[in-house]
Design an enzyme around this catalytic site. Structure first.
Site, short mmCIF file in Angstrom:
data_model
loop_
_atom_site.label_atom_id
_atom_site.label_comp_id
_atom_site.label_asym_id
_atom_site.label_seq_id
_atom_site.Cartn_x
_atom_site.Cartn_y
_atom_site.Cartn_z
N TYR A 155 0.84 -1.21 0.00
CA TYR A 155 0.00 0.00 0.00
C TYR A 155 0.87 1.26 0.00
CZ TYR A 155 -4.63 2.15 0.65
OH TYR A 155 -5.80 2.84 0.49
N LYS A 174 -3.47 7.99 3.22
CA LYS A 174 -4.67 7.68 4.04
C LYS A 174 -4.47 8.12 5.49
CE LYS A 174 -7.55 5.86 1.07
NZ LYS A 174 -8.58 6.76 0.50
N1 LIG Z 1 -11.54 -0.56 -2.99
C1 LIG Z 1 -11.00 -0.71 -1.77
O1 LIG Z 1 -10.50 -1.79 -1.41
C2 LIG Z 1 -11.01 0.45 -0.81
C3 LIG Z 1 -10.86 0.19 0.57
C4 LIG Z 1 -10.85 1.25 1.46
C5 LIG Z 1 -10.98 2.55 0.98
N2 LIG Z 1 -11.13 2.77 -0.37
C6 LIG Z 1 -11.26 4.15 -0.84
O2 LIG Z 1 -12.53 4.34 -1.40
C7 LIG Z 1 -12.48 5.48 -2.26
C8 LIG Z 1 -13.16 5.14 -3.57
O3 LIG Z 1 -12.40 4.18 -4.28
P1 LIG Z 1 -13.04 2.90 -4.98
O4 LIG Z 1 -12.40 1.73 -4.35
O5 LIG Z 1 -14.51 3.01 -5.03
O6 LIG Z 1 -12.41 2.96 -6.44
P2 LIG Z 1 -12.88 3.71 -7.78
O7 LIG Z 1 -11.71 3.53 -8.72
O8 LIG Z 1 -14.19 3.23 -8.22
O9 LIG Z 1 -13.00 5.23 -7.32
C9 LIG Z 1 -11.89 6.11 -7.21
C10 LIG Z 1 -12.37 7.43 -7.78
O10 LIG Z 1 -11.38 8.46 -7.64
C11 LIG Z 1 -11.57 9.33 -8.74
N3 LIG Z 1 -10.44 10.23 -8.93
C12 LIG Z 1 -9.15 9.90 -9.16
N4 LIG Z 1 -8.43 11.02 -9.37
C13 LIG Z 1 -9.29 12.08 -9.26
C14 LIG Z 1 -9.17 13.49 -9.38
N5 LIG Z 1 -7.98 14.07 -9.66
N6 LIG Z 1 -10.27 14.28 -9.20
C15 LIG Z 1 -11.46 13.71 -8.90
N7 LIG Z 1 -11.66 12.38 -8.80
C16 LIG Z 1 -10.57 11.58 -8.97
C17 LIG Z 1 -11.77 8.37 -9.90
O11 LIG Z 1 -12.35 9.03 -11.02
C18 LIG Z 1 -12.69 7.34 -9.29
O12 LIG Z 1 -14.04 7.68 -9.51
C19 LIG Z 1 -11.00 5.85 -2.39
O13 LIG Z 1 -10.70 6.88 -1.47
C20 LIG Z 1 -10.32 4.56 -1.95
O14 LIG Z 1 -9.00 4.78 -1.49
C21 LIG Z 1 -11.16 1.74 -1.26
#
Ligand SMILES: NC(=O)c1ccc[n+]([C@@H]2O[C@H](COP(=O)([O-])OP(=O)(O)OC[C@H]3O[C@@H](n4cnc5c(N)ncnc54)[C@H](O)[C@@H]3O)[C@@H](O)[C@H]2O)c1
Length: 255
Positions: A154, A161
């Protein structure tokens, strides 16, 4: 209108596919009475196509959180659709490949800076861009991956984070007087585009499916989305600066 979020107006960022955590939040929010405005980054036509899969049509506003003009114009663009906001969902994360998958010791500052700007600083800049539309009782909710530990692969995203978790507490501190809450949901691993971009992500998948006390479904975004809805609702009126784990209980156990 009935439902947990009846009559609430929400801005939801971060939809890119229907596996996005933000998509589940937007869907559940609409099903629970909220009016949803989405923001999309980059491939706007794709986000608009995904938005059509929601129970109700939702407008999509372009927002790159690194673009100062987008941020400055956000409130006016949102006002074209709703007359205020009761909640803002930050579901955004990105780190260049050098920052992930074991590259911690060698990632250049320019790449780390991008990760921090998009994944950490944007939590505050999105909240501030939305603030003119918010009033007491409003809520900002973001998504983290438990940053109290150093995880394999990570790397700088973990540092981003940790910063996000701190930024949420500072936002809670600074916006508390205005009656606005800031809370995060710490989700377990979910198969989204963001997750697939992390080399070695399968290590998390194995660990969670084997060890989470409640078990863990890697393709079910709904538990994390439900927690976001709860934090956006009126049922956590005195909770701010908090992190709610939605990880099958993984954080609570020793390895
Ligand atoms: N998937 C997992 O395992 C997980 C676990 C814990 C937390 N998260 C967090 O959840 C959140 C959503 O991620 P996800 O897993 O749904 O993936 P996802 O890829 O569907 O969403 C990530 C989003 O970030 C957007 N993004 C990236 N750069 C950007 C910018 N410059 N301006 C605006 N938007 C931007 C992308 O367009 C995308 O819609 C993130 O913060 C991620 O770190 C994910």
């Amino acid at each position: 209108m009935s439902g947990l979020l009846a009559g609430k107006r929400l801005l939801v960022t971060g939809v890119i596919t229907d596996a996005s955590i933000a998509f589940s939040v937007a869907k559940l929010a609409q099903e629970n009475g909220a009016q949803v405005v989405l923001t999309g980054y980059g491939r706007l036509s794709l986000v608009e196509r995904i938005a059509k899969r929601l129970p109700e049509p939702a407008p999509v506003i372009e927002l790159d959180v690194t673009n100062a003009e987008h941020l400055a114009g956000l409130a006016d663009k949102v006002r074209e659709h709703v007359d205020g906001l009761d909640g803002v969902v930050h579901s955004i994360g990105f780190a260049p490949q050098s920052c992930l998958g074991g590259g911690f010791l060698d990632a250049p500052w320019s790449d780390v800076a991008t990760a921090l700007q998009v994944s950490t600083y944007s939590y505050t800049s999105l909240a501030m861009a939305s603030l003119p539309l918010m009033s007491p009782g409003g809520a900002v909710v973001g998504l983290t991956f438990d940053a109290t530990k150093a995880w394999p692969v990570y790397d700088w995203m973990g540092v981003a984070k940790a910063g996000l978790e701190s930024a949420s507490r500072y936002l809670a501190l600074h916006l508390g007087k205005q009656g606005i809450r800031s809370n995060l949901v710490a989700a377990g691993p979910l198969r989204t585009i963001a997750a697939k971009s992390i080399p070695g992500f399968d290590q998390f998948e194995d660990a969670w499916t084997q060890r989470a006390p409640l078990g863990w479904n890697l393709t079910d975004q709904e538990p994390a989305a439900r927690a976001c809805l709860a934090l956006l609702s009126d049922w956590f009126p005195a909770t701010t600066g908090e992190i709610v784990h939605v990880d099958g209980g993984y954080h609570a156990i020793g390895a």
